[in-house]
Structure formats: structure tokens, C-alpha cells
Design a protein around this motif. Structure first.
Motif, PDB file in Angstrom:
ATOM      1  N   TYR A  93       0.940  -1.139  -0.138  1.00 60.70           N
ATOM      2  CA  TYR A  93      -0.178  -0.121  -0.082  1.00 60.70           C
ATOM      3  C   TYR A  93       1.008   1.166   0.081  1.00 60.70           C
ATOM      4  O   TYR A  93       1.855   1.427   0.749  1.00 60.70           O
ATOM      5  CB  TYR A  93      -1.058   0.147   1.257  1.00 60.70           C
ATOM      6  N   GLY A  94       0.406   2.306  -0.743  1.00 64.51           N
ATOM      7  CA  GLY A  94       1.081   3.538  -0.885  1.00 64.51           C
ATOM      8  C   GLY A  94       0.519   4.503   0.133  1.00 64.51           C
ATOM      9  O   GLY A  94      -0.704   4.411   0.609  1.00 64.51           O
ATOM     10  N   VAL A  95       1.319   5.500   0.496  1.00 65.40           N
ATOM     11  CA  VAL A  95       0.609   6.615   1.380  1.00 65.40           C
ATOM     12  C   VAL A  95       0.539   8.013   0.660  1.00 65.40           C
ATOM     13  O   VAL A  95       1.581   8.451   0.260  1.00 65.40           O
ATOM     14  CB  VAL A  95       1.544   6.517   2.568  1.00 65.40           C
ATOM     15  N   ILE A  96      -0.389   8.726   0.877  1.00 70.17           N
ATOM     16  CA  ILE A  96      -0.577  10.049   0.661  1.00 70.17           C
ATOM     17  C   ILE A  96      -0.854  10.719   1.826  1.00 70.17           C
ATOM     18  O   ILE A  96      -1.895  10.828   2.562  1.00 70.17           O
ATOM     19  CB  ILE A  96      -1.472  10.383  -0.481  1.00 70.17           C
ATOM     20  N   HIS A  97      -0.075  11.858   2.299  1.00 65.04           N
ATOM     21  CA  HIS A  97      -0.279  12.545   3.280  1.00 65.04           C
ATOM     22  C   HIS A  97       0.496  14.018   3.374  1.00 65.04           C
ATOM     23  O   HIS A  97       1.579  14.099   2.624  1.00 65.04           O
ATOM     24  CB  HIS A  97       0.364  11.807   4.810  1.00 65.04           C
ATOM     25  N   TYR A 112      -3.601   3.567  -0.193  1.00 64.06           N
ATOM     26  CA  TYR A 112      -4.231   2.824  -1.480  1.00 64.06           C
ATOM     27  C   TYR A 112      -3.403   1.596  -1.833  1.00 64.06           C
ATOM     28  O   TYR A 112      -2.170   1.464  -1.535  1.00 64.06           O
ATOM     29  CB  TYR A 112      -4.168   4.034  -2.511  1.00 64.06           C
ATOM     30  N   ASP A 113      -3.958   0.560  -2.388  1.00 67.63           N
ATOM     31  CA  ASP A 113      -3.655  -0.553  -2.848  1.00 67.63           C
ATOM     32  C   ASP A 113      -2.808  -0.176  -4.240  1.00 67.63           C
ATOM     33  O   ASP A 113      -3.301  -0.033  -5.212  1.00 67.63           O
ATOM     34  CB  ASP A 113      -4.671  -1.574  -3.109  1.00 67.63           C
ATOM     35  N   ILE A 119      -2.194   6.960  -8.894  1.00 70.88           N
ATOM     36  CA  ILE A 119      -2.427   8.352  -8.363  1.00 70.88           C
ATOM     37  C   ILE A 119      -2.113   9.282  -9.780  1.00 70.88           C
ATOM     38  O   ILE A 119      -0.914   9.308  -9.882  1.00 70.88           O
ATOM     39  CB  ILE A 119      -1.478   8.466  -7.078  1.00 70.88           C
ATOM     40  N   LEU A 120      -3.015  10.142  -9.774  1.00 71.16           N
ATOM     41  CA  LEU A 120      -2.876  11.156 -10.801  1.00 71.16           C
ATOM     42  C   LEU A 120      -2.329  12.362 -10.306  1.00 71.16           C
ATOM     43  O   LEU A 120      -1.403  13.064 -10.909  1.00 71.16           O
ATOM     44  CB  LEU A 120      -4.083  11.194 -11.577  1.00 71.16           C
ATOM     45  N   SER A 121      -2.972  12.744  -9.095  1.00 68.92           N
ATOM     46  CA  SER A 121      -2.568  14.070  -8.454  1.00 68.92           C
ATOM     47  C   SER A 121      -3.003  14.045  -7.138  1.00 68.92           C
ATOM     48  O   SER A 121      -3.996  13.343  -6.896  1.00 68.92           O
ATOM     49  CB  SER A 121      -2.834  15.271  -9.324  1.00 68.92           C
ATOM     50  N   LYS A 151      -6.933   6.800 -10.416  1.00 65.29           N
ATOM     51  CA  LYS A 151      -7.629   6.030 -11.514  1.00 65.29           C
ATOM     52  C   LYS A 151      -7.659   4.662 -10.953  1.00 65.29           C
ATOM     53  O   LYS A 151      -6.828   3.915 -10.648  1.00 65.29           O
ATOM     54  CB  LYS A 151      -6.464   6.148 -12.629  1.00 65.29           C
ATOM     55  N   TYR A 152      -9.024   4.250 -11.263  1.00 64.81           N
ATOM     56  CA  TYR A 152      -9.232   2.708 -11.030  1.00 64.81           C
ATOM     57  C   TYR A 152      -9.662   2.063 -12.253  1.00 64.81           C
ATOM     58  O   TYR A 152     -10.984   2.622 -12.601  1.00 64.81           O
ATOM     59  CB  TYR A 152     -10.380   2.533  -9.961  1.00 64.81           C
ATOM     60  N   GLU A 153      -9.249   1.109 -12.897  1.00 64.18           N
ATOM     61  CA  GLU A 153      -9.289   0.922 -14.168  1.00 64.18           C
ATOM     62  C   GLU A 153      -9.475   2.047 -15.109  1.00 64.18           C
ATOM     63  O   GLU A 153      -8.502   2.884 -15.097  1.00 64.18           O
ATOM     64  CB  GLU A 153     -10.514  -0.084 -14.348  1.00 64.18           C
ATOM     65  N   ALA A 154     -10.437   2.181 -16.009  1.00 63.81           N
ATOM     66  CA  ALA A 154     -10.735   3.343 -16.684  1.00 63.81           C
ATOM     67  C   ALA A 154     -11.282   4.569 -16.085  1.00 63.81           C
ATOM     68  O   ALA A 154     -11.266   5.722 -16.536  1.00 63.81           O
ATOM     69  CB  ALA A 154     -11.300   3.299 -18.020  1.00 63.81           C
ATOM     70  N   GLU A 155     -11.538   4.576 -14.824  1.00 64.53           N
ATOM     71  CA  GLU A 155     -12.426   5.578 -14.036  1.00 64.53           C
ATOM     72  C   GLU A 155     -11.623   6.431 -13.321  1.00 64.53           C
ATOM     73  O   GLU A 155     -10.580   5.839 -12.558  1.00 64.53           O
ATOM     74  CB  GLU A 155     -13.391   4.648 -13.302  1.00 64.53           C
TER      75      GLU A 155
END
Length: 315
Positions: A93-97, A112-113, A119-121, A151-155
Motif C-alpha cells: 500500500y502507498g501513503v498520501i499525506h 491505497y492498494d 495516483i494522478l495528482s 484512476k481505477y481501471e478506466a475510471e
């Protein structure tokens, strides 16, 4: 569940003071960085283990780990970096903080897995209140809101993680919550009116799902419904994530844009729930069924948190 439908989870959890241990004070009454009493390495390690164990229980019960996890009441990056090395995350898992300018140094974060989410931004959204002069020490600050485009799949999904100013005596912070939610409201209208991107807002709102501030967030300027709050049904059915004395509260909520209710969505809403597993609750006395917390006032209890996590299930 059809064969081609895979279950995915999103979680939000106010973890109650996940802070790094304090250095040993020189004098007994020295103020501490954490603001907690005797917050040493042993208590910190127990806290980390407890938070990780919550997600072990979620995986055991739900048969999948949440691919996105919003967290509140974190102090700094270090505890998060340590948490994601532990089972069940195992560095996958990554961390955004971001460090916020909150007076207690308390932040929100997103885990996030890495195998499912790109992660786009990401950016923190900062708020100042009651600036009476130009001296930064006198700014009244609160916790940042975290905004990530993922982004998850194309969404593409815009995820907002928040922990709004707390309810205190006579609720002096209500205007601040209103101001912040009005600002987020404008940002969401902008996203929904100009793009086909999805929006997901999770956090500790310090208000229940039927409060006016949250109800207003669901509609655009023309009173078209742009967000759905599945927590409202949970609250009506007395599913609570935290308690104030005898009052059950559902401050922890996950709100979704209409994208998640469309047939062709990569993530289609299935169910919302409060994860009130028996191991996370007190078993006896007046507190039976309520979250087994780390602190009661200044008294150390060694529990998990004063909140239960909340989950949203997608197919």
C-alpha cells in the motif's frame, strides 16, 4: 454476486491519535509533542498493532482488504510509513499525506492498494480563520482536506478526505464547518459540471448525516442531486460509528457522486456499513457495544479508537 463482479471496499477510519512516541521529558510536567500523557514507545507500538489489526479483521470478515483507506487523527508521516509495512498491508500500500497547520498537528491521509490504484495528482486544501493581524502565530488553523485524483481501471475518481472542526461547547465551530463545506461544494460542482469524473468524499464530518450542512452538500446550485449519502439510511437504523455519552453519532461518512450508481460504472455501489466488529467494542458495563478507545480523557485504556471504521462496498 455474478462471476464477473468482484467485490471492492473503500474504508474511512478516525484512528484516534496515531502519533509518534514522545521523547522522554526532562521534567515531569514538560509539555509533550503529542499532547498525550506518557505517550511512549510501548503505547505507540500497541497503537500501531491495533490499527493494523482492524484491517486484518476487515479482511477476515469481508474477504477483501479496502483498496482505498481514508484516515483521520494522524500526526506526521512516520506512523503511516510504519503501518503500511505491517500485515495485512505488507508494503503493498502507498501513503498520501501532507503535514497540516492544525494546532494539534493532526492530519488526514489516504492509503491505497498500489496494484489497483494509480495516483494522478494530490494536494492539501488549507483553511485559515479569524486572522486579526498579519502575524502567522495568531492564525486560527484547522486540519487540511486531502484531494486526490486517482484512476481505477478506466475510471477517474476525485477523492476528498476530511476531518472537520470538532463539536465543542455550544458548537462554536459550526460556522467553520459550514465555510469549509461550502468551499468543497463549489469544487465538487466544478468537477461534476465540467468533467465525467466521479467524486467520493469521506471523513469525520463532526455532524450527523441529517444535519443541514451535509444535506446542502448533496445538491448543486439548481437543486439537482449530485451526491448520494448512504450513511443517512445507516443513521436512521441506529448504526453509529462513535458516541458522546449516551448519544449515538454517525460523524464518519462516505458520500458518492451519481457515477457509482450507473450500470456501466467500473465501481457500482452495493452497500454501506459501520464495521462494529465485537473485538473493536467494549464488552461490559455502560460502554458495552461502544468503541474500545485508546484514551478516556487522560486515562490510557489501550484500545483501538473512539470511532468504528465505516465501509462502502462496490461491485
Amino acid at each position: 454476486m455474478e462471476n464477473n463482479e468482484r467485490k471492492e471496499l473503500f474504508a474511512f477510519y478516525n484512528v484516534e491519535n496515531l502519533f509518534s512516541p514522545d521523547p522522554t521529558p526532562i521534567h515531569r510536567l514538560d509539555p509533550t509533542i503529542s499532547g498525550l500523557r506518557n505517550w511512549d514507545e510501548r503505547k505507540y507500538k500497541n497503537k500501531l498493532f491495533k490499527v493494523a489489526h482492524v484491517f486484518e479483521l476487515i479482511r477476515e470478515t469481508e474477504e477483501v482488504l479496502p483498496m482505498l483507506i481514508g484516515l483521520a487523527e494522524i500526526q506526521g508521516q512516520a506512523p503511516l510509513d510504519e503501518l503500511v509495512t505491517m500485515p495485512p498491508f505488507n508494503s503493498e500500500y502507498g501513503v498520501i499525506h501532507y503535514d497540516s497547520m492544525d494546532e494539534r498537528g493532526v492530519d488526514v491521509a489516504l492509503l491505497y492498494d498500489k496494484s489497483k490504484i494509480e495516483i494522478l495528482s494530490s494536494e492539501p486544501i488549507t483553511y485559515f480563520f479569524e486572522i486579526e493581524d498579519d502575524h502567522p502565530a495568531n492564525y486560527d488553523t484547522t486540519r487540511d482536506i486531502l484531494h486526490c485524483r486517482i484512476k481505477y481501471e478506466a475510471e477517474i475518481i476525485n477523492v476528498f478526505v476530511l476531518h472537520l472542526p470538532s463539536k465543542r461547547e455550544k458548537d462554536v465551530n459550526k460556522p467553520k464547518r459550514e465555510f469549509i463545506l461550502n468551499d468543497i461544494h463549489k469544487k465538487i460542482i466544478n468537477i461534476i459540471s465540467k468533467t465525467t469524473e466521479a467524486v467520493l468524499i469521506c471523513g469525520d464530518f463532526n455532524e450527523n448525516p441529517d444535519d443541514e450542512n451535509i444535506t446542502n452538500l448533496l445538491y448543486d446550485s439548481d437543486l439537482n442531486k449530485m451526491l448520494v449519502n448512504p450513511s443517512l439510511e445507516l443513521y436512521k437504523n441506529k448504526n453509529f460509528s462513535t458516541f458522546y455519552y449516551k448519544d449515538g453519532l454517525l460523524f464518519d461518512q462516505i458520500l458518492l457522486s451519481n457515477n457509482f450508481f450507473e450500470e456501466n460504472s467500473a465501481l457500482k455501489f452495493a452497500e454501506a456499513k459501520v464495521f462494529n466488529h465485537p473485538k473493536l467494542a467494549n464488552w461490559v458495563g455502560n460502554f458495552k457495544g461502544k468503541p474500545f478507545r485508546t484514551f478516556a480523557g487522560t486515562r490510557y485504556l489501550g484500545g483501538y479508537s473512539d470511532h468504528f471504521p465505516v465501509l462502502t462496498q462496490f461491485l
